[in-house]
Motif scaffolding. Structure first.
Motif, PDB file in Angstrom:
ATOM      1  N   TYR A  33      -1.088  63.670  12.895  1.00 39.81           N
ATOM      2  CA  TYR A  33      -0.510  62.866  13.881  1.00 39.81           C
ATOM      3  C   TYR A  33      -1.193  61.620  14.028  1.00 39.81           C
ATOM      4  CZ  TYR A  33       3.438  65.713  15.280  1.00 39.81           C
ATOM      5  OH  TYR A  33       4.895  66.242  15.123  1.00 39.81           O
ATOM      6  N   HIS A  34      -0.713  60.430  14.282  1.00 40.09           N
ATOM      7  CA  HIS A  34      -1.413  59.348  14.904  1.00 40.09           C
ATOM      8  C   HIS A  34      -0.921  59.121  16.368  1.00 40.09           C
ATOM      9  CE1 HIS A  34      -2.038  56.994  10.806  1.00 40.09           C
ATOM     10  NE2 HIS A  34      -2.954  57.948  10.937  1.00 40.09           N
ATOM     11  N   TYR A  35      -1.993  58.938  17.239  1.00 36.04           N
ATOM     12  CA  TYR A  35      -1.909  58.625  18.576  1.00 36.04           C
ATOM     13  C   TYR A  35      -2.308  57.141  18.710  1.00 36.04           C
ATOM     14  CZ  TYR A  35      -1.027  63.604  18.932  1.00 36.04           C
ATOM     15  OH  TYR A  35      -0.816  64.867  18.898  1.00 36.04           O
ATOM     16  N   LEU A  36      -1.369  56.500  19.268  1.00 31.71           N
ATOM     17  CA  LEU A  36      -1.436  54.739  19.379  1.00 31.71           C
ATOM     18  C   LEU A  36      -1.984  54.609  20.759  1.00 31.71           C
ATOM     19  CD1 LEU A  36       2.212  54.276  18.228  1.00 31.71           C
ATOM     20  CD2 LEU A  36      -0.252  54.880  16.666  1.00 31.71           C
ATOM     21  N   ASP A  37      -2.607  53.402  20.649  1.00 31.92           N
ATOM     22  CA  ASP A  37      -3.494  52.692  21.608  1.00 31.92           C
ATOM     23  C   ASP A  37      -4.272  53.325  22.387  1.00 31.92           C
ATOM     24  OD1 ASP A  37      -1.761  50.144  21.275  1.00 31.92           O
ATOM     25  OD2 ASP A  37      -0.144  51.093  22.217  1.00 31.92           O
ATOM     26  N   LYS A  61      -1.886  64.152  24.596  1.00 33.89           N
ATOM     27  CA  LYS A  61      -0.534  64.246  24.323  1.00 33.89           C
ATOM     28  C   LYS A  61       0.372  63.726  25.329  1.00 33.89           C
ATOM     29  CE  LYS A  61      -0.414  67.805  21.057  1.00 33.89           C
ATOM     30  NZ  LYS A  61       0.125  69.087  20.600  1.00 33.89           N
ATOM     31  N   TYR A  64      -0.540  59.274  25.705  1.00 33.94           N
ATOM     32  CA  TYR A  64      -0.435  58.269  24.547  1.00 33.94           C
ATOM     33  C   TYR A  64       0.750  58.911  23.237  1.00 33.94           C
ATOM     34  CZ  TYR A  64      -4.885  57.136  26.418  1.00 33.94           C
ATOM     35  OH  TYR A  64      -5.683  56.772  27.116  1.00 33.94           O
ATOM     36  N   GLU A  65       1.422  57.577  22.877  1.00 30.72           N
ATOM     37  CA  GLU A  65       2.389  58.040  21.934  1.00 30.72           C
ATOM     38  C   GLU A  65       2.121  58.611  20.769  1.00 30.72           C
ATOM     39  OE1 GLU A  65       5.815  55.573  19.333  1.00 30.72           O
ATOM     40  OE2 GLU A  65       4.551  54.745  20.591  1.00 30.72           O
ATOM     41  N   GLY A  66       2.540  59.671  20.213  1.00 32.56           N
ATOM     42  CA  GLY A  66       2.141  60.364  19.006  1.00 32.56           C
ATOM     43  C   GLY A  66       3.062  60.371  17.859  1.00 32.56           C
ATOM     44  N   ARG A  67       2.864  60.113  16.517  1.00 37.09           N
ATOM     45  CA  ARG A  67       3.896  59.811  15.485  1.00 37.09           C
ATOM     46  C   ARG A  67       3.416  60.692  14.405  1.00 37.09           C
ATOM     47  NH1 ARG A  67       4.776  53.275  15.519  1.00 37.09           N
ATOM     48  NH2 ARG A  67       5.887  53.207  17.200  1.00 37.09           N
TER      49      ARG A  67
END
Length: 73
Positions: A33-37, A61, A64-67
Motif C-alpha cells: 500500500y501507498h499512503y499519501l501526503d 490508516k 492518510y489515504e491508502g491505495r
C-alpha cells in the motif's frame, strides 16, 4: 524509494519517498500500500514505534489515504 525490513507480525517492510511524501508498506500477506501526503516525521515515528502494526492502524490508516499497489504481472 528505499525500503527497510521491519520486525512486525503484519508488516514486512516500509519505504518512504521524501520528495513525494509517500509511505509504502509491504505486508506479510504480500500486499503493498501507498499512503499519501505523509510527512517525514510521521513516517519516522512509524519506524520508531514499539508496535509497527498497531501504530499503522491507529496513526496512519485513519488519517492518510491508502491505495493498494497493483501487483506486476
Amino acid at each position: 524509494m528505499q525500503r527497510a525490513g521491519v520486525e512486525s507480525s503484519s508488516v514486512r517492510w516500509v519505504g518512504y519517498d521524501l520528495d513525494e511524501h509517500v509511505l509504502e508498506v509491504g505486508f506479510v500477506g504480500g500486499g503493498v500500500y501507498h499512503y499519501l501526503d505523509v510527512p517525514p516525521e510521521v513516517a519516522l515515528a512509524l519506524l520508531e514505534a514499539d508496535s509497527i502494526g498497531r501504530h499503522l492502524n491507529t496513526e496512519i490508516k485513519p488519517v492518510y489515504e491508502g491505495r493498494p499497489v497493483p501487483r506486476a504481472s
